[in-house]
Design a protein around this motif. Structure first.
Motif, PDB file in Angstrom:
ATOM      1  N   TYR A   1      -0.754  20.977  17.726  1.00 24.40           N
ATOM      2  CA  TYR A   1       0.267  21.740  16.695  1.00 24.40           C
ATOM      3  C   TYR A   1      -0.151  20.988  15.291  1.00 24.40           C
ATOM      4  O   TYR A   1       0.014  19.823  15.152  1.00 24.40           O
TER       5      TYR A   1
ATOM      6  N   LEU B   1       7.535  27.858  20.523  1.00 21.18           N
ATOM      7  CA  LEU B   1       7.865  29.358  20.675  1.00 21.18           C
ATOM      8  C   LEU B   1       9.141  29.642  20.139  1.00 21.18           C
ATOM      9  O   LEU B   1       9.597  30.619  19.603  1.00 21.18           O
TER      10      LEU B   1
ATOM     11  N   LYS C   1       5.236  23.525  24.437  1.00 19.68           N
ATOM     12  CA  LYS C   1       5.187  25.004  24.099  1.00 19.68           C
ATOM     13  C   LYS C   1       6.355  25.658  24.160  1.00 19.68           C
ATOM     14  O   LYS C   1       6.465  26.797  23.006  1.00 19.68           O
ATOM     15  N   GLN C   2       7.354  25.346  24.760  1.00 17.10           N
ATOM     16  CA  GLN C   2       8.400  26.330  24.559  1.00 17.10           C
ATOM     17  C   GLN C   2       9.274  26.184  23.327  1.00 17.10           C
ATOM     18  O   GLN C   2       9.709  27.007  22.864  1.00 17.10           O
TER      19      GLN C   2
ATOM     20  N   MET D   1      -1.390  20.856  27.204  1.00 13.82           N
ATOM     21  CA  MET D   1      -0.005  20.385  26.493  1.00 13.82           C
ATOM     22  C   MET D   1       1.265  20.677  27.801  1.00 13.82           C
ATOM     23  O   MET D   1       1.078  21.461  28.567  1.00 13.82           O
TER      24      MET D   1
ATOM     25  N   ASP E   1      -6.389  23.620  18.015  1.00 13.23           N
ATOM     26  CA  ASP E   1      -7.036  23.305  19.211  1.00 13.23           C
ATOM     27  C   ASP E   1      -8.392  22.426  19.261  1.00 13.23           C
ATOM     28  O   ASP E   1      -8.930  21.897  20.084  1.00 13.23           O
TER      29      ASP E   1
ATOM     30  N   ILE F   1      -1.175  26.766  16.117  1.00 11.74           N
ATOM     31  CA  ILE F   1      -2.084  26.005  17.453  1.00 11.74           C
ATOM     32  C   ILE F   1      -3.125  25.233  16.357  1.00 11.74           C
ATOM     33  O   ILE F   1      -3.788  25.901  15.503  1.00 11.74           O
TER      34      ILE F   1
ATOM     35  N   GLU G   1       4.508  21.869  29.167  1.00 11.35           N
ATOM     36  CA  GLU G   1       5.209  23.355  29.027  1.00 11.35           C
ATOM     37  C   GLU G   1       6.352  23.043  27.996  1.00 11.35           C
ATOM     38  O   GLU G   1       6.611  24.209  27.258  1.00 11.35           O
TER      39      GLU G   1
END
Length: 476
Positions: free
Chosen positions: A300, A288, A284-285, A279, A54, A52, A281
């Motif tokens: 990121y 991850l 993000k996935q 962001m 941010d 991250i 979704e």
């Protein structure tokens, strides 16, 4: 894959001399046989992960205004706060406060200087700051409490259209520039004029000027679908001046119109893009699940371990006393991530030691090729190549022990600017200039438009090249 090339160098010298009485003399032959082996090792592997990022520190005169919601990327909005560098001179000859006609904020954008829809109308409002901006300042800065939201001093609507639009000019390089004009109170020009007349020391330094005029907050007032890059931000005062007509008797005067750029955003003062990013979704996935994603202005970075210790150990095992390190390069493929507005990978990235990232961006620094490197995106090969890593690996090899700090790196989007023709002017990659100079003037966090990419570490290539020499067939 490991590749080896061998270059053999031989020299045989013979000299014979015949005399006129047919006596023959022969200089003895000599033989020197050298072998130079060029070792190219590209068997190293590396992996990375998204981390991250941010908040960032802008540290750039480029400003971002607007709001965008891009499928596959997310929602991003940006407002601006800025101080101003004052002009060292205000024209007071033949000018009175009554001769000041108008004041305008001029925000200039280059053709193509936006992400999103060029047609959609957007609005902005301008507010005067009533207290000093903090330093350092970051992208999550909230201007609430620094201005009075009930007292805007200017507003306008604008698009990014160039053809047929007003206030279109060509700069010195031929690039097309559009000026977004915002009418400000004439009283601001009068105050500036009077302050210069009575207190020139106010204009002596940006700090003194900021105490008198803290700056502006420029906010997106309505509209969504575009974020615009502002390349220059200045305040013009439009006025009249009374000048004598030479050689007239009796003396007569004439009235001339003048324009003075009496303050502007420059690298020396505080400016900031106040960025809010939500962001998507799916990004993000993907992060991850282990994908190494770059997303900016905030989002990121990518963290990874460069195999410097393995390279050093392999070099020491294979080299000899006459070995020379030729080069070390790191090529990293980068794939575009599908999105609504065609957002691309960042034009430049910075590779910096993890421990040094904050320190690097806290000051005005450039790459040293020991702890920091930059690479440009090659759209033909869809990759970044860090080609100047020789000094780094030489420094690592000299060490008795290679630490984790020597190998832990961050890759992040960056804005790289260059000096051109040994002048103090600097231009940015997307302006379309034909830069002949390669001298970097600054590297700052990338806060100029939405960008994103997936870094493909599985197909990354580290290429290490060194030479070793043998004399007479024996290694030395």
């Amino acid at each position: 894959m490991k590749k080896t090339a061998i270059l053999s160098v031989g020299m045989i010298a013979a000299l014979s001399v015949a005399s006129c009485d047919e006596a023959t003399s022969t200089a003895g032959g000599s033989l020197v046989q050298d072998d130079v082996e060029i070792v190219i090792d590209s068997t190293f592997t590396v992996s990375g992960r998204a981390v991250i990022s941010d908040i960032v520190q802008s540290r750039t005169v480029l400003q971002l205004i607007g709001k965008i919601d891009a499928e596959g990327y997310g929602s991003l909005s940006s407002d601006i706060v800025c101080q101003y560098m004052p002009s060292a001179y205000v024209d007071t000859i033949g000018v009175t406060p009554d001769y000041i006609d108008s004041v305008k904020l001029v925000l200039s954008m280059y053709k193509g200087g936006f992400a999103g829809d060029s047609v959609v109308p957007m609005g902005l409002k301008v507010f005067a700051l009533d207290k000093q901006l903090p330093s350092p300042i970051y992208s999550d800065f909230n201007p609430e409490g620094y201005y009075d939201p009930s007292k805007p001093i200017g507003s306008t609507t604008y698009s990014a259209l160039i053809d047929g639009a007003e206030h279109i000019v060509a700069d010195g390089s031929g690039s097309i520039v559009k000026d977004i004009m915002v009418k400000l109170p004439t009283e601001l020009g009068v105050r500036l004029f009077n302050q210069f007349k009575t207190s020139k020391e106010t204009f002596a330094t940006p700090q003194a000027f900021a105490e008198w005029f803290p700056g502006l907050y420029i906010s997106n007032s309505f509209g969504s679908g575009r974020v615009t890059r502002i390349a220059s931000n200045m305040i013009n005062v439009y006025y009249r001046t009374k000048q004598p007509i030479p050689n007239t008797d009796p003396q007569r005067d004439t009235i001339l119109n003048g324009i003075g750029t009496y303050m502007a955003v420059t690298p020396e003062i505080i400016t900031n893009n106040n960025i809010a990013y939500k962001m998507a979704e799916n990004l993000k996935q993907r992060a991850l699940s282990g994908e190494a994603l770059l997303v900016a202005p905030t989002g990121y970075d990518v963290e990874f371990k460069f195999p410097a210790k393995e390279i050093a150990e392999r070099y020491k095992a294979q080299s000899g006393a006459l070995s020379v390190i030729n080069a070390l390069s790191f090529t990293l493929p980068a794939k575009e991530i599908e999105n609504k507005y065609g957002l691309t990978p960042p034009p430049y990235v910075l590779m910096v030691k993890k421990k040094d990232k904050d320190k690097f961006f806290a000051g005005t620094q450039v790459n040293d090729n020991l702890s920091s490197f930059y690479a440009a995106y090659n759209s033909a090969t869809e990759s970044y190549t860090f080609s100047s890593m020789r000094d780094y690996i030489i420094d690592v090899i000299k060490k008795d022990e290679v630490s984790a700090e020597d190998e832990d790196f961050i890759i992040c989007p960056a804005l790289v600017s260059f000096y051109v023709n040994s002048s103090s002017d600097y231009y940015y990659y997307y302006y379309g200039y034909n830069n002949t100079s390669t001298q970097v003037s600054s590297i700052t966090p990338y806060v100029t438009e939405p960008v994103m990419a997936q870094l493909d570490f599985e197909n990354a290539k580290i290429k290490f090249t060194f030479s070793k020499q043998t004399l007479g067939g024996k290694k030395k």
